[in-house]
Design a protein around this motif. Structure first.
Motif, PDB file in Angstrom:
ATOM      1  N   ASP A 156       1.395  16.001  -1.052  1.00 53.08           N
ATOM      2  CA  ASP A 156       0.737  15.216  -0.010  1.00 53.08           C
ATOM      3  C   ASP A 156       0.375  16.054   1.214  1.00 53.08           C
ATOM      4  OD1 ASP A 156       0.654  12.768  -1.324  1.00 53.08           O
ATOM      5  OD2 ASP A 156       2.685  12.238  -0.724  1.00 53.08           O
ATOM      6  N   ALA A 215       9.611   6.805  -8.609  1.00 47.30           N
ATOM      7  CA  ALA A 215       8.568   6.729  -9.641  1.00 47.30           C
ATOM      8  C   ALA A 215       9.192   6.185 -10.913  1.00 47.30           C
ATOM      9  CB  ALA A 215       7.986   8.119  -9.891  1.00 47.30           C
ATOM     10  N   PRO A 272      -4.262   7.923   1.869  1.00 48.04           N
ATOM     11  CA  PRO A 272      -3.393   6.794   2.209  1.00 48.04           C
ATOM     12  C   PRO A 272      -2.943   6.863   3.661  1.00 48.04           C
ATOM     13  CG  PRO A 272      -2.133   8.472   1.064  1.00 48.04           C
ATOM     14  CD  PRO A 272      -3.564   8.925   1.024  1.00 48.04           C
ATOM     15  N   THR A 296       0.837  -1.196   0.000  1.00 51.77           N
ATOM     16  CA  THR A 296       0.000   0.000   0.000  1.00 51.77           C
ATOM     17  C   THR A 296       0.871   1.244   0.000  1.00 51.77           C
ATOM     18  OG1 THR A 296      -1.722  -1.162   1.268  1.00 51.77           O
ATOM     19  CG2 THR A 296      -1.796   1.240   1.293  1.00 51.77           C
ATOM     20  N   ASP A 297       0.525   2.239  -0.800  1.00 56.46           N
ATOM     21  CA  ASP A 297       1.208   3.530  -0.746  1.00 56.46           C
ATOM     22  C   ASP A 297       0.949   4.184   0.603  1.00 56.46           C
ATOM     23  OD1 ASP A 297       2.037   3.141  -3.321  1.00 56.46           O
ATOM     24  OD2 ASP A 297       0.533   4.461  -4.223  1.00 56.46           O
ATOM     25  N   VAL A 298       1.987   4.784   1.184  1.00 58.38           N
ATOM     26  CA  VAL A 298       1.831   5.502   2.449  1.00 58.38           C
ATOM     27  C   VAL A 298       2.558   6.839   2.352  1.00 58.38           C
ATOM     28  CG1 VAL A 298       1.686   3.350   3.777  1.00 58.38           C
ATOM     29  CG2 VAL A 298       3.908   4.512   3.548  1.00 58.38           C
ATOM     30  N   ASN A 315       5.262   8.967   4.328  1.00 58.05           N
ATOM     31  CA  ASN A 315       6.307   8.754   5.330  1.00 58.05           C
ATOM     32  C   ASN A 315       6.591  10.066   6.052  1.00 58.05           C
ATOM     33  OD1 ASN A 315       8.549   8.138   6.843  1.00 58.05           O
ATOM     34  ND2 ASN A 315       9.934   7.958   5.104  1.00 58.05           N
ATOM     35  N   PRO A 371      11.990   6.123  -2.221  1.00 56.56           N
ATOM     36  CA  PRO A 371      10.783   6.131  -3.064  1.00 56.56           C
ATOM     37  C   PRO A 371      11.168   6.473  -4.495  1.00 56.56           C
ATOM     38  CG  PRO A 371      10.864   8.094  -1.675  1.00 56.56           C
ATOM     39  CD  PRO A 371      12.017   7.238  -1.265  1.00 56.56           C
TER      40      PRO A 371
END
Length: 433
Positions: free
Chosen positions: A419, A75, A397, A55-57, A59, A73
């Motif tokens: 985010d 992409a 998330p 699952t994306d979270v 941090n 991380p």
């Protein structure tokens, strides 16, 4: 009165479709709920099952390369097409899996050649098996370490088939300690190995032998630099390298100092996918590539393409903006404080959060994943005057933070600006009036 008949498995499973789980998993959840006599808990069980998947979270722990959260991380996207993993466009014949990415990392490291395996533990194992099986490898007692996940240098060396020769002491190892091991009667030394301790630091009455000194011994020098810093000068960043990088071993300098072969991780300071990079003398890298273990440890096309993109990002001098880890590092404390203050203002104005319940504080972030052990970098973020870790993990998330003394800390250095809206909404949900 007769007991109520439970719903059919199929009907209950279909009702769980909003969970997003594939129908076969919904059927499993429905059967489990009915068997437990709690069909009304099926939706909750489905949500638990969904959250057990990757699952994306967000941090907000302040640990930038958090091993439990996947380290760097990254992409990456590529078209669903065949690619030249082992195909030579010039000849139309089978080509080398290592050529494309290997040549890029050789250039980045200032080495003659390079290759890639699945992780750095695999890289160390392969180098020792290919270059030192059945022979001796001196290692300082201060570097005979356990890095994590049961990766212990003595045990990896045993699995590779070489023989560990302990030299020096835990806190002091001199060049003469290695020389005695290399020149003693009956010695059969294949190479000397220098290991970056990675996750701990010894201070005080200490002494270590440099790569340049080891290069005078007349045997190959292997350096496991671990964290994957390409160049100690960090030319991809504006200005001088950050202070927390001081003393961190780097690939360019290790090769320049005389290391014959080096190994390092792809998903730490490099900022790429999980991988192990081997770079150095062409003849030594070639022996590693031809060893039978190389096939067992080789990466697939996805990792190779992602590593290629990472390498090209450095060569194009775009790492500071295009790699998430270096974006985190480049944010100023003032920028982080300003972002935190905007979050607090919105929580007070839009969600009715009590004044004083959330504040802004300076913090210390960590590189993480064994990089730059014992070193911190200044940061800033949010402090909630209660422990809301469980509630934040239930967000969408999930938000992963840390707590101490019933206070929750959300460090913003590893949180992407896009985010911040999630932080506002979810903190408003948890703390709002």
């Amino acid at each position: 009165m007769p007991s109520q008949r439970p719903p059919s498995v199929d009907a209950l499973a279909r009702s769980l479709a909003p969970s997003g789980l594939p129908h076969p998993l919904c059927v499993e959840v429905a059967r489990a709920a009915i068997a437990a006599g709690a069909p009304d808990r099926a939706a909750a069980l489905a949500e638990t099952r969904r959250r057990s998947l990757l699952t994306d979270v967000i941090n907000a722990t302040g640990v930038l390369l958090h091993t439990n959260l996947g380290r760097a991380p990254l992409a990456h996207a590529q078209p669903a097409r065949a690619q030249t993993v082992e195909f030579d466009l010039e000849t139309g014949e089978r080509g080398s899996r290592q050529r494309a990415v290997g040549q890029l990392f050789a250039k980045l490291c200032g080495a003659e050649s390079a290759m890639v395996v699945n992780n750095n533990a695999g890289a160390v194992l392969l180098v020792l098996a290919a270059l030192a099986a059945g022979r001796e490898v001196p290692v300082s007692r201060g570097e005979s370490v356990e890095i994590g996940g049961s990766f212990r240098v003595p045990e990896v060396m045993e699995q590779s088939g070489c023989r560990l020769i302990d030299v020096g002491t835990t806190n002091r190892t001199r060049l003469d300690d290695y020389r005695r091991a290399v020149e003693r009667p009956g010695a059969d030394v294949a190479l000397v190995m220098k290991v970056h301790p990675s996750n701990y630091r010894v201070d005080g009455f200490v002494e270590e032998t440099t790569i340049a000194e080891l290069a005078t011994l007349g045997v190959p020098v292997m350096a496991d630099i671990g964290s994957g810093l390409l160049d100690a000068n960090a030319p991809w960043l504006r200005g001088a390298p950050p202070a927390w990088l001081a003393g961190e071993p780097a690939a360019v300098q290790a090769i320049a100092d005389g290391a014959d072969i080096i190994t390092f991780s792809g998903d730490k300071l490099l900022g790429g996918p999980q991988a192990g990079i081997i770079a150095g003398r062409a003849d030594l890298v070639d022996r590693c590539a031809r060893h039978p273990l190389a096939r067992a440890l080789r990466p697939g096309g996805l990792v190779l393409r992602s590593l290629q993109d990472t390498a090209l990002t450095y060569l194009d001098k775009r790492a500071a903006t295009d790699l998430a880890f270096w974006r985190m590092v480049s944010r100023s404390v003032g920028e982080l404080e300003a972002s935190a203050e905007r979050v607090v203002e919105r929580l007070l104005a839009e969600f009715g959060v009590a004044d004083g319940l959330v504040g802004v504080e300076r913090m210390d972030a960590l590189p993480g994943a064994g990089s730059a052990p014992g070193v911190t970098m200044p940061s800033a973020g949010l402090v909630v005057e209660r422990d809301v870790l469980d509630a934040l993990r239930a967000s969408t998330p999930p938000i992963i933070a840390r707590s101490r003394d019933h206070r929750t800390f959300l460090d913003l250095r590893a949180v992407e600006p896009e985010d911040h809206e999630v932080l506002v909404v979810e903190l408003g949900r948890v703390l709002g009036a």
